[in-house]
Design a protein around this motif. Structure first.
Motif, short mmCIF file in Angstrom:
data_model
loop_
_atom_site.label_atom_id
_atom_site.label_comp_id
_atom_site.label_asym_id
_atom_site.label_seq_id
_atom_site.Cartn_x
_atom_site.Cartn_y
_atom_site.Cartn_z
N SER A 278 1.01 -1.17 -0.10
CA SER A 278 -0.10 0.02 0.04
C SER A 278 0.80 1.17 -0.05
O SER A 278 0.43 2.29 -0.73
CB SER A 278 -0.82 0.05 1.06
N ASP A 279 2.19 1.37 0.71
CA ASP A 279 2.86 2.37 0.76
C ASP A 279 3.44 2.76 -0.74
O ASP A 279 3.41 3.76 -1.05
CB ASP A 279 4.27 2.05 1.58
N LEU B 294 0.80 4.14 -2.63
CA LEU B 294 0.27 5.30 -2.40
C LEU B 294 1.00 6.38 -2.44
O LEU B 294 0.76 7.42 -3.02
CB LEU B 294 -0.12 5.37 -0.94
N TYR B 295 2.12 6.04 -2.25
CA TYR B 295 3.38 7.31 -2.18
C TYR B 295 3.99 7.20 -3.66
O TYR B 295 5.04 8.06 -4.10
CB TYR B 295 4.36 6.85 -1.27
N ARG C 247 5.28 2.09 6.39
CA ARG C 247 4.36 1.18 7.41
C ARG C 247 5.28 0.48 8.59
O ARG C 247 5.38 0.67 9.80
CB ARG C 247 3.56 0.08 6.83
N ASP D 236 0.16 7.34 6.92
CA ASP D 236 -0.30 7.61 5.39
C ASP D 236 -0.57 9.14 4.89
O ASP D 236 -0.25 9.25 3.71
CB ASP D 236 -1.46 6.63 5.07
#
Length: 333
Positions: free
Chosen positions: A53-54, A57-58, A74, A313
């Motif tokens: 997800s990191d 997302l980033y 995370r 996040d």
């Protein structure tokens, strides 16, 4: 329980279906092969503690190794929690009933607790004394289950009590915060808070970063996961540094419901807000890494809650990191 076990219990099991959905989405967006993306995800996990997800997302697939190394991921956030927060004390922050009792001097509002039938009389008395209340499940997260209740409109104190009791949850029931007019002008239906992150180290409280959380779409909470918006704040001045964004990555130059500009907004009494969280950080020093949610009332800043697992996040979204640099260096104090 060791710190390592504490962190592991807070992690979700790997969701491989979701991971491959992320890979497919990145593949369609960038044209990079799925195998390359998978291997690059693994590389970022090993080197920087980044989850899938990191990575998505980033937009780490667009970053150089030097840029990637500046992100609070995370894994790195979990390590900070393990380093600074004693598991024996974090339950105070996870339970809103305990939280309000321990931090009552910082709340700036009246409240009562509702745990068992024996609390009925005090809850009824509280509801008689306040026309509008906020009811929060004791262990709720992300604003879920929070209700803004007009007591008379809902049939009076007895009916409201029965409604809450029927949910079979412990509650903290609070007097409504009267929001500062300047903050209310942005979005009046929720208390729009500022998340201020602190670390207590060697007897000194460091204000690490700050973020404005703004309600939207008629919701009475400002949470990012409840269709709210977020925007970075200069932690030294209290000025909003950029345009707000929602979880779908929509960027807003003004609030879509009020038309009020947000970038450049100056929080009132910012010095008092940072002083508030610094003093609050000393109440339970065994939990030294906290994300405080601060509201700006018509009488000054007040504490809404503290988060012992503050998350990571919202602080470094691509739309706000124009130089592609994260905020991890701020945590290395």
């Amino acid at each position: 329980m060791s710190n390592v076990i504490y962190v592991m219990k807070r992690l979700l099991h790997m969701n491989y279906k979701q991971m491959f959905q992320k890979i497919n989405g990145i593949h369609k967006k960038t044209g990079k092969s799925r195998l390359y993306i998978l291997k690059d995800m693994q590389r970022c996990a090993n080197l920087y503690g980044a989850g899938y997800s990191d990575y998505d997302l980033y937009e780490m697939y667009n970053l150089t190794p030097q840029q990637r190394d500046t992100y609070l991921t995370r894994g790195r956030n979990n390590a900070l929690v393990a380093k600074y927060n004693d598991p024996a004390y974090v339950g105070i922050f996870d339970d809103k009933l305990q939280m309000d009792v321990r931090f009552k001097d910082f709340l700036g509002r009246d409240f009562t607790t509702m745990k068992t039938d024996t609390d009925k009389d005090q809850v009824i008395a509280f509801l008689k004394a306040h026309d509008i209340v906020i009811a929060k499940p004791a262990n709720g997260m992300c604003g879920h289950g929070v209700e803004k209740i007009e007591v008379a409109k809902e049939g009076g104190p007895q009916k409201v009590y029965e409604h809450l009791k029927a949910n079979k949850s412990a509650y903290v029931v609070e007097e409504v915060i009267v929001q500062h007019p300047a903050v209310s002008a942005i979005y009046p239906l929720a208390i729009n808070t500022c998340r201020i992150v602190t670390i207590l180290k060697d007897g000194e409280v460091h204000v690490i970063c700050a973020y404005f959380r703004i309600g939207n779409k008629g919701h009475h909470v400002d949470n990012f996961n409840s269709e709210g918006m977020v925007a970075p704040v200069d932690e030294k001045t209290g000025i909003v540094k950029d345009y707000p964004i929602d979880k779908k990555k929509n960027l807003y130059k003004v609030h879509p419901m009020t038309g009020t500009p947000i970038k450049g907004f100056q929080f009132p009494d910012w010095d008092k807000a940072t002083d508030l969280v610094k003093r609050a950080s000393m109440v339970i020093p065994q939990v030294a890494y906290i994300g405080w949610d601060v509201a700006f009332s018509d009488k000054g800043p007040v504490l809404v809650e503290g988060n012992d697992f503050a998350g990571h996040d919202i602080y470094q979204l691509p739309e706000h990191t124009h130089d592609h640099m994260g905020i991890y260096p701020k945590f290395q104090i």
